[in-house]
Write a protein that holds these residues in place. Structure first.
Motif, PDB file in Angstrom:
ATOM      1  N   TYR A 160       0.845  -1.190   0.000  1.00 28.15           N
ATOM      2  CA  TYR A 160       0.000   0.000   0.000  1.00 28.15           C
ATOM      3  C   TYR A 160       0.880   1.239   0.000  1.00 28.15           C
ATOM      4  N   MET A 161       0.426   2.282  -0.690  1.00 25.73           N
ATOM      5  CA  MET A 161       1.162   3.531  -0.772  1.00 25.73           C
ATOM      6  C   MET A 161       0.258   4.658  -0.274  1.00 25.73           C
ATOM      7  N   LYS A 162       0.817   5.508   0.594  1.00 30.34           N
ATOM      8  CA  LYS A 162       0.077   6.658   1.104  1.00 30.34           C
ATOM      9  C   LYS A 162       0.987   7.865   1.042  1.00 30.34           C
ATOM     10  N   GLN A 163       0.460   8.963   0.561  1.00 27.42           N
ATOM     11  CA  GLN A 163       1.254  10.188   0.544  1.00 27.42           C
ATOM     12  C   GLN A 163       1.330  10.747   1.943  1.00 27.42           C
ATOM     13  N   ARG A 164       2.542  11.121   2.351  1.00 24.97           N
ATOM     14  CA  ARG A 164       2.705  11.741   3.671  1.00 24.97           C
ATOM     15  C   ARG A 164       2.080  13.111   3.662  1.00 24.97           C
ATOM     16  N   ASP A 165       1.542  13.504   4.814  1.00 29.32           N
ATOM     17  CA  ASP A 165       0.974  14.840   4.976  1.00 29.32           C
ATOM     18  C   ASP A 165       2.111  15.770   5.376  1.00 29.32           C
ATOM     19  N   VAL A 166       2.755  16.349   4.390  1.00 29.56           N
ATOM     20  CA  VAL A 166       3.862  17.268   4.635  1.00 29.56           C
ATOM     21  C   VAL A 166       3.341  18.673   4.442  1.00 29.56           C
TER      22      VAL A 166
END
Length: 173
Positions: A160-166
């Motif tokens: 699974y891939m999730k974009q970090r909340d930067v």
């Protein structure tokens, strides 16, 4: 490569860390944390516990050391001479499968409950859970963070891939 004899008798090395000042640390299965200041020739036990400690990391800006795994998150502010057990809120640090500190100083861990994020290793928020996607039987196995993405492998043979909340000040484009 040179074989380095370990400071262990019946225990196995779980994780290793070469700190920025050149000291070498290992965690062992149920036998604590050991430190070597001479490239592994001699070892000193710097934390004694029956808790399986695994993942060793160094904070990129403070230099503090962290050890986390099954049932504990520890912090050292003096290069591993003394360790303090943190009291995470909520207590979700059981069964940590992976523990990482990113270059921007954020803490992440994954376990059966999902992926968690913190800025102090005490207050954690769940940022992704396999149960959200009706995957209640899925177990998270490993996690890697690269650039702005979190990758998590699971027992269902899926990554699974999730974009970090930067936070950059821009909410959307």
């Amino acid at each position: 490569p040179t074989f380095i004899s370990g400071p262990y008798s019946y225990t196995d090395i779980f994780s290793a860390l070469l700190s920025s000042n050149g000291d070498f640390f290992i965690t062992t299965y149920n036998d604590g944390i050991f430190k070597s200041t001479d490239n592994g020739e001699n070892w000193t036990k710097v934390y004694n516990t029956f808790v399986t400690l695994g993942y060793l990391n160094e904070h990129p800006t403070t230099g503090d050391l962290y050890a986390a795994s099954l049932g504990a998150v520890l912090k050292s502010t003096d290069n591993g001479e003394n360790w303090t057990e943190l009291d995470p809120e909520p207590w979700m640090a059981m069964n940590i499968k992976e523990f990482e500190i990113t270059s921007d100083g954020l803490f992440y861990f994954s376990n059966a409950g999902g992926v968690f994020k913190s800025d102090d290793a005490v207050h954690w928020e769940n940022i992704w859970s396999p149960n959200v996607r009706a995957l209640s039987t899925t177990t998270l196995i490993d996690m890697s963070i690269s650039n702005d993405y979190i990758y998590v492998s699971a027992s269902d043979s899926t990554v699974y891939m999730k974009q970090r909340d930067v936070s950059t000040g821009v909410n959307s484009v």
